[in-house]
Design a protein around this motif. Structure first.
Motif, PDB file in Angstrom:
ATOM      1  N   PRO A  28       0.839  -1.216   0.000  1.00 48.85           N
ATOM      2  CA  PRO A  28       0.000   0.000   0.000  1.00 48.85           C
ATOM      3  C   PRO A  28       0.866   1.254   0.000  1.00 48.85           C
TER       4      PRO A  28
ATOM      5  N   ASN B 236      -0.265   4.070   1.184  1.00 50.47           N
ATOM      6  CA  ASN B 236      -0.657   4.782   2.412  1.00 50.47           C
ATOM      7  C   ASN B 236      -0.900   6.268   2.182  1.00 50.47           C
TER       8      ASN B 236
ATOM      9  N   ILE C 276      -5.328   5.582   0.208  1.00 49.91           N
ATOM     10  CA  ILE C 276      -6.019   4.316   0.442  1.00 49.91           C
ATOM     11  C   ILE C 276      -6.957   4.423   1.643  1.00 49.91           C
ATOM     12  N   PHE C 277      -6.668   5.373   2.542  1.00 50.29           N
ATOM     13  CA  PHE C 277      -7.532   5.563   3.703  1.00 50.29           C
ATOM     14  C   PHE C 277      -8.376   6.831   3.576  1.00 50.29           C
TER      15      PHE C 277
ATOM     16  N   ILE D 214     -12.932   5.643   0.360  1.00 52.90           N
ATOM     17  CA  ILE D 214     -12.655   4.237   0.591  1.00 52.90           C
ATOM     18  C   ILE D 214     -13.844   3.338   0.256  1.00 52.90           C
TER      19      ILE D 214
ATOM     20  N   VAL E 231      -9.105   0.391  -3.731  1.00 54.08           N
ATOM     21  CA  VAL E 231      -8.684  -0.706  -2.858  1.00 54.08           C
ATOM     22  C   VAL E 231      -8.566  -1.992  -3.658  1.00 54.08           C
TER      23      VAL E 231
ATOM     24  N   TYR F 106      -5.332  -3.531   3.247  1.00 50.28           N
ATOM     25  CA  TYR F 106      -4.622  -2.316   3.630  1.00 50.28           C
ATOM     26  C   TYR F 106      -3.218  -2.611   4.161  1.00 50.28           C
TER      27      TYR F 106
ATOM     28  N   SER G 140      -2.943   3.544  -5.318  1.00 55.67           N
ATOM     29  CA  SER G 140      -2.951   3.132  -3.910  1.00 55.67           C
ATOM     30  C   SER G 140      -1.910   2.067  -3.577  1.00 55.67           C
TER      31      SER G 140
END
Length: 247
Positions: free
Chosen positions: A113, A115, A118-119, A123, A129, A183, A216
């Protein structure tokens, strides 16, 4: 004497199946009980820890029984060519169904990921994702390239292993009970001709077009290795409906 040995082998197989079925039923029972829990995190944590301990104990017993089973199989055959061939075919079948650990040359694919987004608040959209579709594509491409054994995050993937994304893209199920997180880093191992596997995966349109969101995740170039170890599966093959056709 050979009849007695055969009976012992059958009994050990039944014991192994019994332990592994009990483990799977325990997982299903815990999953059902977790649905009814209303936010009692301490109770959930306790049950998860208890299940982990039970799984470790069952795996130890399964390993002991499989070791004994192998010893009886080796002792049950003679030095004749027919018996050697039978034992070789049995070893191949155990490797195919994931009943034994295997090792050999192959490749390792790492998906990491980024990071960053992705969050993000987006989402709930699957486009950011990684999902089951990406992993299924990679597994299929590896098999097409000649992979003899595959694992995802140390979970053995056989022809009977289903891969499915959960609702909300919170988890990816590998089989009926194993779970990985979309994740976190995902490591895919494959045993086979490492050059053919590598060529199959770096071919344009494979890894760079396998439903992995490039915004991502980063996908490292496959790493060749002469000694990859893939652990055995803890699943039991129990055919309830498919029966051999009598001639």
């Amino acid at each position: 004497m050979r009849k007695v040995r055969s009976q012992i082998v059958v009994a050990l197989v039944c014991c192994i199946l019994g332990f592994m079925l009990a483990y799977q039923f325990r997982i299903i029972s815990l999953q059902e009980s977790n649905i009814s829990l209303q936010g009692d995190s301490s109770q959930i944590t306790g049950q998860v820890e208890q299940l982990k301990n039970e799984k470790d104990d069952l795996n130890k017993k399964i390993n002991e029984l499989q070791t004994k089973l192998k010893q009886y199989q080796d002792a049950a055959v003679t030095k004749s060519g027919a018996d050697k061939q039978m034992l070789k075919e049995l070893d191949n079948l155990n490797a195919l169904t994931g009943n034994v650990d295997v090792s050999g040359p192959g490749i390792i694919i790492t998906i990491t990921p980024r990071n960053n987004n992705i969050f993000s608040s987006d989402i709930d959209s699957m486009r950011n994702v990684i999902t089951d579709a990406a992993l299924i594509n990679i597994v299929n491409d590896l098999r097409f390239a000649g992979a003899e054994a595959i694992s995802i995050n140390e979970i053995r993937v056989t022809s009977y292993t289903g891969i499915k994304t959960s609702g909300g893209v919170s988890n990816i199920f590998i089989g009926s009970s194993d779970v990985i997180s979309p994740y976190k880093e995902i490591i895919i191992k494959a045993i086979g001709d490492k050059d053919k596997l590598n060529s199959g995966m770096v071919f344009p349109g494979v890894l760079d077009n396998s439903n992995i969101p490039s915004s991502s995740y980063t996908v490292a170039s496959p790493k060749k290795s002469d000694n990859i170890k893939i652990l055995k599966s803890n699943k039991v093959l129990n055919f309830q409906y498919a029966k051999p056709v009598s001639k």
